[in-house]
Design a protein around this motif. Sequence first.
Motif, PDB file in Angstrom:
ATOM      1  N   LYS A  82       0.678  -1.379   0.066  1.00 48.65           N
ATOM      2  CA  LYS A  82       0.070  -0.157   0.185  1.00 48.65           C
ATOM      3  C   LYS A  82       0.871   1.406   0.032  1.00 48.65           C
ATOM      4  O   LYS A  82       1.873   1.261   0.705  1.00 48.65           O
ATOM      5  N   THR A 134       2.306   1.801   5.524  1.00 51.41           N
ATOM      6  CA  THR A 134       2.263   2.103   4.042  1.00 51.41           C
ATOM      7  C   THR A 134       3.334   2.823   3.639  1.00 51.41           C
ATOM      8  O   THR A 134       4.079   3.593   4.554  1.00 51.41           O
ATOM      9  N   ASP A 639      -3.897   0.485  -2.537  1.00 55.84           N
ATOM     10  CA  ASP A 639      -3.702  -0.768  -2.453  1.00 55.84           C
ATOM     11  C   ASP A 639      -3.385  -1.545  -3.697  1.00 55.84           C
ATOM     12  O   ASP A 639      -4.228  -1.696  -4.627  1.00 55.84           O
TER      13      ASP A 639
END
Length: 693
Positions: A82, A134, A639
């Motif tokens: 991500k 992320t 994503d």
Amino acid sequence: MKRIRTLVLPVLLAAAVTSSVASPATSAAPGDGHIEQAHEHPLIRAEIARPKPPPAPRLPVLNTLATKSLSLQNVQISALTKVRLRVLVIATDAQDFGLPTWKSILDKIGQPYDVMLARSQSLTAAQLVNNDGTAKYNAILLTDNGLISQGTSAFDSNEWSVLWSYERANDVRQVALYSAYGTFPEDYCLRAGSEGPVTTPVQATLTQAGAQFFDYLKAGARIPIADSYAYRSRVAPGCGAQPLLTAGADVLGVTATTADGRERAALTFSSNEYQVHTDLLGYGLLRWATRGVFVGEQRHWLNIDVDDWFNHTAHLYPDGQLETNPGFRLSGPEVSATHAQQNSLRDRYPLAGEFNLNVPYNGGLLHPNAPSRCSAVNTPDPLTSFSRCEANNFRWINHTLTHPTMDNTPYTQNVNEIRNNLTVGRNAGLVVPTEVLKTPAYSGLGVFSASPSGPLTDNGLPASNPALLQAAKDLGVKYLHGNMSFAGHRPSCFNCSIPHPLQPTISVVPDWPVNIGYQVTTPDEQTYLYNSLYGPDGEFPTHPRDLAYDEILALEAEVGLEHVLSGSAYSHTFHQGNAHHYTAGKSLLFDWAEEVVRQYNSWYQVPLKSPDWVTLAEYTKARTEHFNETRTGPDPVWDKVLNTVTVNADTTGTLFVTGAGFLTVPSERYGADLITQAAVRPGLPLILLAQPR
């Protein structure tokens, strides 16, 4: 007829029909044929020319660096699935030539970004990953490929290794806004050709790969490169690079892939925020770097207002005489001729197929008994008859009934001016939105003179006329026209509006002024006025000699084109006298519009948007909400396994996302880009499907 021989220095933008504030008892009744004498207004000036960039810097050509070795350490960064839709701009320091250029590109699009000043900040792996696991940045934007200053790279070998490891692990692209040939700190496959300042403009062309990279441009577009420093390069045979831009045999831009799969792009000439080539190429660089999935959007717009329809405005003659009683008023047949010009522009330039003039009108001189027909026969007022006949071919805006100065007008007069003008227009068959009001000469919004003949002072929106704002609110007005010439009317973000501090239910949406005077109708008149202001003997001496009309038109169109290329949505303001047909098929208004559209058409293959004023104003409100959210809210997360973009928000409003959408969320296909205008609110995540490039 009254004529005054004088050096005329009146307002260029705000038209004039009344010199004093009338009391409610003396305001003209709807359609009573009341005629006001035309008068001068204080001066409002537009931008004279596109700003010139500072001198372009030279980069050293480096294959090695004597002061620092580039023995890369084995830095490992784990691959993450991500990534947040934020970009990282890396500059050498705050004075880096490329830093304002990248910031300008990103600010116009509305893309959130961080800036790292490499000379004073160190890059570590931890800075590139968020606490939630992320990846922090969807793209890396360098001001130049080596971050070179005074012969030294601002990054050491470990920092380069950290950056490249992050890009490799997370499939993140890198763009260098400016690059020399040479192999330091890594090889873009560029080899020496020649280098030097670009003193004579170079017309670069797109290669086949470049036409795909910048697919919003025409494949045959010529990219003008001027006031720059260029490294005319060659691509090394057998190296993993593709030219994007060329000038003859010289390569001026490339994409290059490393042996381990990292993708990079670079231009080999300097770029400044004020340059045309930056406008043409900057969006494409950001879009490629982010794989086409990013926060914000860019489109191109052309809107024109023609103020004071039905009214008289002061009329300047080429010898300096000014007629103010009654002044100039369009003839009826010129209405149909203007419609024909509008159709002709759209027919000859399909990219301008949406173009439609906005007409802020003053109904005090609209004759209620004039029949709706395109004929001057048997009508008490041909202008009214032709305007009613052509009503559906223009977009009408409430500009008040008699055009009073509204800085101190009382509530009752404001109500009469706004409401009665709507009544007059609608009774004549004009479709006029309630929500939009353009006050005469932008009066009532905090910009006024301390004395009748004094200069305008921008006192800010808090100095607006409260009675005007209350009347406007009570009558359903949501949007007031402001003026980009006034600092107090300029929003803090690009393409935004300003919720009025005294009446937040009303937003101020600024217009762009032009230096084509409200009181001129022919090239000779415009030439006299312009040189009276900007010639060597003018009040604001700017040019070393008086200019001819063609030169003035070129400068004015250049400024207008700058706004269009930048993606500005704001309307440009002209006046009814500028629509006069000084010869068959020719008017000052369409001389300007034709030149702007012609040049835009030579570069782009995406259309010009020309929405009605309510749609335009709502867009600026949405942009304001977008920037409010990007300043405070979390970044959307892409994503890359599920190929979804999740949007969470801290505010209720709007967020624009390019390259992702969903069937139930409003989106627009603009060229190859999918632009989504997402309604967001706290606690309700929005899932979009990504469409990477």
